[in-house]
Structures are given as C-alpha cells and as structure tokens.
Scaffold this motif. Structure first.
Motif, PDB file in Angstrom:
ATOM      1  N   ALA A  61       0.825  -1.214   0.000  1.00 23.81           N
ATOM      2  CA  ALA A  61       0.000   0.000   0.000  1.00 23.81           C
ATOM      3  C   ALA A  61       0.855   1.257   0.000  1.00 23.81           C
ATOM      4  O   ALA A  61       2.006   1.239   0.443  1.00 23.81           O
ATOM      5  N   ALA A  62       0.265   2.334  -0.501  1.00 21.63           N
ATOM      6  CA  ALA A  62       0.902   3.654  -0.470  1.00 21.63           C
ATOM      7  C   ALA A  62      -0.164   4.706  -0.241  1.00 21.63           C
ATOM      8  O   ALA A  62      -1.280   4.600  -0.754  1.00 21.63           O
ATOM      9  N   ALA A  63       0.193   5.721   0.532  1.00 25.62           N
ATOM     10  CA  ALA A  63      -0.686   6.880   0.709  1.00 25.62           C
ATOM     11  C   ALA A  63      -0.555   7.763  -0.529  1.00 25.62           C
ATOM     12  O   ALA A  63       0.339   7.573  -1.351  1.00 25.62           O
ATOM     13  N   ASP A  64      -1.436   8.724  -0.660  1.00 24.19           N
ATOM     14  CA  ASP A  64      -1.340   9.681  -1.763  1.00 24.19           C
ATOM     15  C   ASP A  64      -0.004  10.425  -1.691  1.00 24.19           C
ATOM     16  O   ASP A  64       0.522  10.668  -0.606  1.00 24.19           O
ATOM     17  N   ALA A  65       0.512  10.801  -2.844  1.00 20.76           N
ATOM     18  CA  ALA A  65       1.748  11.579  -2.913  1.00 20.76           C
ATOM     19  C   ALA A  65       1.514  12.982  -2.347  1.00 20.76           C
ATOM     20  O   ALA A  65       0.395  13.489  -2.365  1.00 20.76           O
ATOM     21  N   ASP A  66       2.588  13.598  -1.863  1.00 22.79           N
ATOM     22  CA  ASP A  66       2.513  14.973  -1.359  1.00 22.79           C
ATOM     23  C   ASP A  66       2.477  15.984  -2.503  1.00 22.79           C
ATOM     24  O   ASP A  66       2.205  17.157  -2.291  1.00 22.79           O
ATOM     25  N   CYS A  67       2.791  15.527  -3.706  1.00 25.79           N
ATOM     26  CA  CYS A  67       2.793  16.383  -4.889  1.00 25.79           C
ATOM     27  C   CYS A  67       1.578  15.997  -5.751  1.00 25.79           C
ATOM     28  O   CYS A  67       0.710  15.279  -5.284  1.00 25.79           O
ATOM     29  N   ASN A  68       1.539  16.437  -6.975  1.00 23.77           N
ATOM     30  CA  ASN A  68       0.422  16.103  -7.854  1.00 23.77           C
ATOM     31  C   ASN A  68       0.928  15.328  -9.074  1.00 23.77           C
ATOM     32  O   ASN A  68       1.191  15.916 -10.118  1.00 23.77           O
ATOM     33  N   PRO A  69       1.057  13.997  -8.955  1.00 25.24           N
ATOM     34  CA  PRO A  69       1.601  13.228 -10.078  1.00 25.24           C
ATOM     35  C   PRO A  69       0.641  13.108 -11.264  1.00 25.24           C
ATOM     36  O   PRO A  69       1.061  12.791 -12.362  1.00 25.24           O
ATOM     37  N   ARG A  70      -0.647  13.335 -11.045  1.00 23.60           N
ATOM     38  CA  ARG A  70      -1.657  13.288 -12.115  1.00 23.60           C
ATOM     39  C   ARG A  70      -1.617  11.972 -12.901  1.00 23.60           C
ATOM     40  O   ARG A  70      -1.428  11.961 -14.106  1.00 23.60           O
ATOM     41  N   TYR A  71      -1.785  10.869 -12.205  1.00 27.40           N
ATOM     42  CA  TYR A  71      -1.788   9.566 -12.872  1.00 27.40           C
ATOM     43  C   TYR A  71      -3.064   9.337 -13.667  1.00 27.40           C
ATOM     44  O   TYR A  71      -3.073   8.523 -14.577  1.00 27.40           O
ATOM     45  N   GLY A  72      -4.151   9.993 -13.315  1.00 33.43           N
ATOM     46  CA  GLY A  72      -5.399   9.844 -14.054  1.00 33.43           C
ATOM     47  C   GLY A  72      -6.373   8.914 -13.362  1.00 33.43           C
ATOM     48  O   GLY A  72      -6.016   8.149 -12.468  1.00 33.43           O
ATOM     49  N   LYS A  73      -7.621   8.976 -13.806  1.00 34.39           N
ATOM     50  CA  LYS A  73      -8.675   8.208 -13.133  1.00 34.39           C
ATOM     51  C   LYS A  73      -8.585   6.707 -13.402  1.00 34.39           C
ATOM     52  O   LYS A  73      -9.136   5.917 -12.652  1.00 34.39           O
ATOM     53  N   ASN A  74      -7.888   6.286 -14.434  1.00 36.68           N
ATOM     54  CA  ASN A  74      -7.745   4.856 -14.741  1.00 36.68           C
ATOM     55  C   ASN A  74      -6.354   4.332 -14.429  1.00 36.68           C
ATOM     56  O   ASN A  74      -5.919   3.331 -14.987  1.00 36.68           O
ATOM     57  N   ALA A  75      -5.638   4.990 -13.527  1.00 43.36           N
ATOM     58  CA  ALA A  75      -4.261   4.618 -13.203  1.00 43.36           C
ATOM     59  C   ALA A  75      -4.190   3.225 -12.592  1.00 43.36           C
ATOM     60  O   ALA A  75      -5.117   2.789 -11.894  1.00 43.36           O
ATOM     61  N   ARG A  76      -3.070   2.552 -12.855  1.00 48.21           N
ATOM     62  CA  ARG A  76      -2.825   1.211 -12.315  1.00 48.21           C
ATOM     63  C   ARG A  76      -1.439   1.174 -11.684  1.00 48.21           C
ATOM     64  O   ARG A  76      -0.540   1.897 -12.098  1.00 48.21           O
ATOM     65  N   ILE A  77      -1.291   0.324 -10.695  1.00 46.05           N
ATOM     66  CA  ILE A  77       0.006   0.057 -10.085  1.00 46.05           C
ATOM     67  C   ILE A  77       0.389  -1.372 -10.468  1.00 46.05           C
ATOM     68  O   ILE A  77      -0.466  -2.257 -10.507  1.00 46.05           O
ATOM     69  N   GLN A  78       1.632  -1.588 -10.836  1.00 46.74           N
ATOM     70  CA  GLN A  78       2.098  -2.945 -11.144  1.00 46.74           C
ATOM     71  C   GLN A  78       2.855  -3.473  -9.945  1.00 46.74           C
ATOM     72  O   GLN A  78       3.827  -2.850  -9.494  1.00 46.74           O
ATOM     73  N   VAL A  79       2.393  -4.599  -9.416  1.00 45.16           N
ATOM     74  CA  VAL A  79       3.016  -5.230  -8.258  1.00 45.16           C
ATOM     75  C   VAL A  79       3.658  -6.525  -8.727  1.00 45.16           C
ATOM     76  O   VAL A  79       3.011  -7.341  -9.397  1.00 45.16           O
ATOM     77  N   SER A  80       4.936  -6.696  -8.362  1.00 43.40           N
ATOM     78  CA  SER A  80       5.664  -7.920  -8.702  1.00 43.40           C
ATOM     79  C   SER A  80       6.347  -8.456  -7.458  1.00 43.40           C
ATOM     80  O   SER A  80       6.845  -7.687  -6.634  1.00 43.40           O
ATOM     81  N   VAL A  81       6.378  -9.777  -7.344  1.00 43.31           N
ATOM     82  CA  VAL A  81       7.095 -10.437  -6.263  1.00 43.31           C
ATOM     83  C   VAL A  81       8.024 -11.460  -6.898  1.00 43.31           C
ATOM     84  O   VAL A  81       7.581 -12.320  -7.663  1.00 43.31           O
ATOM     85  N   THR A  82       9.312 -11.342  -6.579  1.00 40.94           N
ATOM     86  CA  THR A  82      10.321 -12.284  -7.066  1.00 40.94           C
ATOM     87  C   THR A  82      10.881 -12.995  -5.851  1.00 40.94           C
ATOM     88  O   THR A  82      11.345 -12.349  -4.903  1.00 40.94           O
ATOM     89  N   ASP A  83      10.836 -14.344  -5.870  1.00 45.64           N
ATOM     90  CA  ASP A  83      11.281 -15.085  -4.687  1.00 45.64           C
ATOM     91  C   ASP A  83      12.801 -15.213  -4.637  1.00 45.64           C
ATOM     92  O   ASP A  83      13.519 -14.699  -5.504  1.00 45.64           O
ATOM     93  N   ALA A  84      13.298 -15.898  -3.600  1.00 44.53           N
ATOM     94  CA  ALA A  84      14.737 -16.013  -3.353  1.00 44.53           C
ATOM     95  C   ALA A  84      15.481 -16.730  -4.471  1.00 44.53           C
ATOM     96  O   ALA A  84      16.689 -16.541  -4.625  1.00 44.53           O
ATOM     97  N   THR A  85      14.792 -17.515  -5.297  1.00 42.19           N
ATOM     98  CA  THR A  85      15.443 -18.203  -6.418  1.00 42.19           C
ATOM     99  C   THR A  85      15.436 -17.366  -7.688  1.00 42.19           C
ATOM    100  O   THR A  85      15.991 -17.774  -8.699  1.00 42.19           O
TER     101      THR A  85
END
Length: 162
Positions: A61-85
């Motif tokens: 999770a992340a809180a809103d930025a302190d600035c105005n990044p203007r990602y847009g109403k359809n913005a997405r975050i990409q989450v990736s997990v890479t294991d120890a191997t």
C-alpha cells in the motif's frame, strides 16, 4: 594553389561554425529549468506483514503523494514479487488513484521459495521516473510505449518462511 588553400580555410570556418551551432543546440536541451513544480515521484509504499508463509496474505500500500503526479482516473500500479530463487511468483496490476495512493493484497503462492523475496510496486504503463525536474508524461499521447528512464526501481524485502 592559393585559391585552393583559401577554399579549404573557408570550408574549415564553415564546418567550425556549424559544429558550434550543433553543440549549442544539443546542450540547450539538457539545461535545467528554473521554477515550476519539483519532481513528483511515486509515493513510498509499504508491506504488511514483512514476513509471511505461503498461503498468507500480504498487503502492498501507499498513501497519496505529497505532490500532484496526475496519474489519471484509470491509473494502475504494477506489483511484482520475485522469490529467493529469482522466480517471479506474482505479477499483476491493481487500481491506483490519481495521486498515487493504492492498496493491494495478495496471497503468497505455495510455490514461493523460502528466503528473501523482492516486492516492487511501480505505476503501470507510464514513464514515472521524473529525474529531469519536469513532469515527463506525454500530454494527450495514446498508444505510446513508455519506457522507464534512469531511476532505480524501489524494492521492499519480504521474508518467506515455512
């Protein structure tokens, strides 16, 4: 022969002038700008918990930025997990608001290797890395492939146990 020598000197002067103009034009594009909004990078994100077993839930999770990044109403975050191997065990996108805030919960896959996994969360399909001091998103562009520039991708460790 004097004509030939003068001709060569004239061409040298023209080439030197053109070279100087090209150099000035090239370096003016690299100059820093004064004023305007400061760089607006994605907000820092967190993991809860920071240690998990396969089958357990983890929230990124992340809180809103302190600035105005203007990602847009359809913005997405990409989450990736890479294991120890080095195997990528999670790669997905989730909703993100215009200011960069998001919350995404995933279940640690059973196939995840024990050890330190790396979790990344970056804005999806945009050039978010603003190391120029300016908003570097292309205004109004559609179907333009964005490529991340020179910034390091933030990584959070997730300890996987059994």
């Amino acid at each position: 022969m004097a004509f030939h020598l003068k001709d060569r000197e004239g061409r040298s002067a023209i080439c030197a002038t053109i070279g100087a103009l090209v150099l000035v034009a090239a370096t003016s594009g690299c100059s820093s700008t004064t004023g305007g909004a400061p760089p607006c990078l994605p907000p820092a994100y967190s993991l809860t918990p920071t240690e998990a077993k396969p089958g357990q839930s983890v929230t990124v999770a992340a809180a809103d930025a302190d600035c105005n990044p203007r990602y847009g109403k359809n913005a997405r975050i990409q989450v990736s997990v890479t294991d120890a191997t080095g195997a990528e065990v999670v790669k997905t996108t989730s909703a993100m608001n215009d200011a960069g805030g998001f919350s995404y919960t995933f279940v640690v896959p059973a196939r995840t290797a024990v050890g330190d996994a790396a979790v990344t969360a970056v804005p999806y399909n945009i050039d978010w890395c603003d190391d120029t001091g300016r908003n570097n998103r292309v205004a109004g562009a559609r179907d333009v492939p964005f490529v991340r520039v020179s910034c390091v991708v933030p990584v959070k460790p997730l300890a996987i146990t059994r």
